[in-house]
Write a protein that holds these residues in place. Structure first.
Motif, PDB file in Angstrom:
ATOM      1  N   ASP A 178       0.808  -1.225   0.000  1.00 10.53           N
ATOM      2  CA  ASP A 178       0.000   0.000   0.000  1.00 10.53           C
ATOM      3  C   ASP A 178       0.838   1.269   0.000  1.00 10.53           C
ATOM      4  OD1 ASP A 178       0.969   0.079   2.607  1.00 10.53           O
ATOM      5  OD2 ASP A 178      -0.947  -0.422   3.544  1.00 10.53           O
ATOM      6  N   GLY A 179       2.157   1.153   0.089  1.00 12.52           N
ATOM      7  CA  GLY A 179       3.019   2.334   0.059  1.00 12.52           C
ATOM      8  C   GLY A 179       3.045   3.121   1.350  1.00 12.52           C
ATOM      9  N   CYS A 180       2.490   2.559   2.419  1.00 12.36           N
ATOM     10  CA  CYS A 180       2.448   3.271   3.706  1.00 12.36           C
ATOM     11  C   CYS A 180       3.612   2.797   4.587  1.00 12.36           C
ATOM     12  CB  CYS A 180       1.110   3.010   4.397  1.00 12.36           C
ATOM     13  SG  CYS A 180      -0.331   3.490   3.415  1.00 12.36           S
ATOM     14  N   ASP A 181       4.823   2.867   4.063  1.00 13.25           N
ATOM     15  CA  ASP A 181       5.964   2.270   4.744  1.00 13.25           C
ATOM     16  C   ASP A 181       7.113   3.272   4.847  1.00 13.25           C
ATOM     17  OD1 ASP A 181       6.690   2.420   2.096  1.00 13.25           O
ATOM     18  OD2 ASP A 181       6.548   0.267   1.736  1.00 13.25           O
ATOM     19  N   ASP A 182       8.326   2.740   4.909  1.00 10.91           N
ATOM     20  CA  ASP A 182       9.495   3.600   5.102  1.00 10.91           C
ATOM     21  C   ASP A 182       9.686   4.581   3.945  1.00 10.91           C
ATOM     22  OD1 ASP A 182       9.998   2.328   7.463  1.00 10.91           O
ATOM     23  OD2 ASP A 182      11.508   0.962   6.656  1.00 10.91           O
ATOM     24  N   GLU A 183       9.311   4.177   2.753  1.00  8.67           N
ATOM     25  CA  GLU A 183       9.453   5.090   1.615  1.00  8.67           C
ATOM     26  C   GLU A 183       8.650   6.368   1.853  1.00  8.67           C
ATOM     27  OE1 GLU A 183       8.572   5.495  -3.179  1.00  8.67           O
ATOM     28  OE2 GLU A 183       7.662   3.874  -2.021  1.00  8.67           O
ATOM     29  N   LEU A 184       7.428   6.215   2.340  1.00  7.60           N
ATOM     30  CA  LEU A 184       6.597   7.391   2.638  1.00  7.60           C
ATOM     31  C   LEU A 184       7.253   8.256   3.702  1.00  7.60           C
ATOM     32  CD1 LEU A 184       4.064   9.106   2.461  1.00  7.60           C
ATOM     33  CD2 LEU A 184       2.916   7.475   3.985  1.00  7.60           C
ATOM     34  N   MET A 185       7.844   7.625   4.714  1.00 12.62           N
ATOM     35  CA  MET A 185       8.504   8.396   5.767  1.00 12.62           C
ATOM     36  C   MET A 185       9.649   9.239   5.202  1.00 12.62           C
ATOM     37  SD  MET A 185       6.739   7.769   8.411  1.00 12.62           S
ATOM     38  CE  MET A 185       5.283   7.434   7.401  1.00 12.62           C
ATOM     39  N   SER A 186      10.370   8.682   4.227  1.00 10.79           N
ATOM     40  CA  SER A 186      11.474   9.441   3.634  1.00 10.79           C
ATOM     41  C   SER A 186      10.939  10.657   2.869  1.00 10.79           C
ATOM     42  CB  SER A 186      12.287   8.544   2.702  1.00 10.79           C
ATOM     43  OG  SER A 186      11.531   8.158   1.563  1.00 10.79           O
ATOM     44  N   TRP A 187       9.788  10.510   2.235  1.00 11.88           N
ATOM     45  CA  TRP A 187       9.175  11.652   1.552  1.00 11.88           C
ATOM     46  C   TRP A 187       8.747  12.727   2.550  1.00 11.88           C
ATOM     47  CZ3 TRP A 187       8.753  13.083  -3.440  1.00 11.88           C
ATOM     48  CH2 TRP A 187       9.047  12.131  -4.417  1.00 11.88           C
ATOM     49  N   LEU A 188       8.228  12.318   3.669  1.00 11.74           N
ATOM     50  CA  LEU A 188       7.787  13.289   4.685  1.00 11.74           C
ATOM     51  C   LEU A 188       8.955  14.118   5.189  1.00 11.74           C
ATOM     52  CD1 LEU A 188       5.317  11.029   6.672  1.00 11.74           C
ATOM     53  CD2 LEU A 188       4.705  13.089   5.382  1.00 11.74           C
ATOM     54  N   ASN A 189      10.132  13.535   5.210  1.00 16.97           N
ATOM     55  CA  ASN A 189      11.313  14.254   5.703  1.00 16.97           C
ATOM     56  C   ASN A 189      11.858  15.257   4.693  1.00 16.97           C
ATOM     57  OD1 ASN A 189      11.274  12.840   8.125  1.00 16.97           O
ATOM     58  ND2 ASN A 189      12.556  11.186   7.328  1.00 16.97           N
TER      59      ASN A 189
END
Length: 327
Positions: free
Chosen positions: A264-275
């Protein structure tokens, strides 16, 4: 005396050899420089079909079968259609930009989307930029939106059906607080449902939204979370979602994007985008960018640009009737 004489002869020999070597090096350098000048070619002239000036000047779609050609950021569309300015559950904004064109599959998808928005009782969706009459690079704004398969849909749902003149001067509502990297209090169930409706359409390949909006969608409870895979975090998409369709049937020259990763893409990749997320760059009033040149434009776009077509008449001012729920 003999030693000095011998030394003098040796000195003269060495001097002659040194002079000869220097002349040889100079000759080689001169020859190399001349060769380099010969090898250095002038930049190839940019064909008209590779510039935003040419595509922005076309007022109507080309005749013939609909076809998306090339990639989303380097291509064109033949046989495009204009999305009607008003319809059930939607209205097109900023019609003066003449960017309400797309492949017929995109036009049909947006009309179906509007009906679903109306049926869900969410309000009236605002359709922003789609593409130019024959696609191609735009003189300002988007790098993509070139092959008739992209559309921006604003996230605000607080406006009733309006006249076309009134829709020229609207402003986006930004739904992201960049200090907290979370959605603002203006974000609601209505925005989330509208995004879910768009992403659940099988014709949609992906939807670009702000990382904070993706996070908000991930944190909600959904009976089916499969659509979340299509929501891709991207900078600047804090007031609208960018819908992108897959290459349609009958478009063999359309370049499909790489498939989405599983999950679902709700993982570490999303966290890197938030940063690293950042808002879109706001241009000052009157800003005029340089014409855009796309050097990898498909040669198949040249006949699309030069093909016979229809000239689109200017749209008269009108006030649409209230939207009815789809049956």
């Amino acid at each position: 005396m003999g030693f000095r004489a011998f030394g003098g002869r040796a000195f003269r020999v060495v001097a002659c050899v040194g002079l000869a070597f220097a002349l040889l090096v100079s000759a080689l350098l001169a020859s190399g420089g001349a060769d380099a000048k010969q090898r250095k070619k002038k930049p190839a002239p940019v064909p008209a079909y590779a510039t935003s000036v040419a595509w922005g000047a076309v007022s109507g779609p080309s005749l013939g079968a609909a076809q998306s050609i090339g990639g989303y950021a380097a291509g064109c569309v033949a046989g495009a259609r204009a999305l009607p300015p008003e319809g059930v559950g939607y209205q097109v904004i900023r019609l003066s930009r003449q960017r309400n064109f797309g492949h017929p599959v995109l036009v049909d998808m947006l009309r179906d989307f509007g009906q679903r928005v109306a049926l869900a009782g969410l309000g009236t969706a605002l359709i922003g930029d789609m593409g130019q009459a024959r696609g191609g690079p735009m003189p300002s704004g988007h790098a993509s939106h070139q092959i008739g398969l992209d559309a921006d849909v604003w996230l605000r749902l607080d406006l009733p059906p309006m006249g076309r003149a009134g829709r020229e001067r609207l402003e986006e509502i930004k739904y992201v607080d960049y200090d907290r990297m979370r959605v603002t209090e203006d974000w609601s169930d209505r925005q989330a449902k509208m995004v879910q409706i768009a992403a659940s359409d099988a014709r949609v390949s992906r939807i670009f939204v702000s990382p904070a909006i993706k996070l908000a969608m991930c944190q909600r409870s959904w009976s089916d979370r499969g659509f979340l895979n299509k929501l891709r975090p991207w900078h600047g998409h804090d007031g609208h979602m960018h819908i992108r369709l897959s290459c349609p049937a009958g478009s063999p020259l359309c370049e499909q994007q790489t498939a989405q990763p599983d999950g679902d893409g709700c993982d570490d990749e999303l966290m890197s985008w938030l940063n690293s997320a950042s808002p879109a760059i706001e241009r000052p009033p009157g800003y005029k960018p340089e014409p855009r040149v796309v050097r990898k434009m498909p040669a198949a776009c040249a006949p699309v640009l030069n093909a016979a077509g229809t000239r689109m008449a200017s749209l008269p001012e009108s006030t649409p009737a209230p939207a009815k729920a789809a049956r």
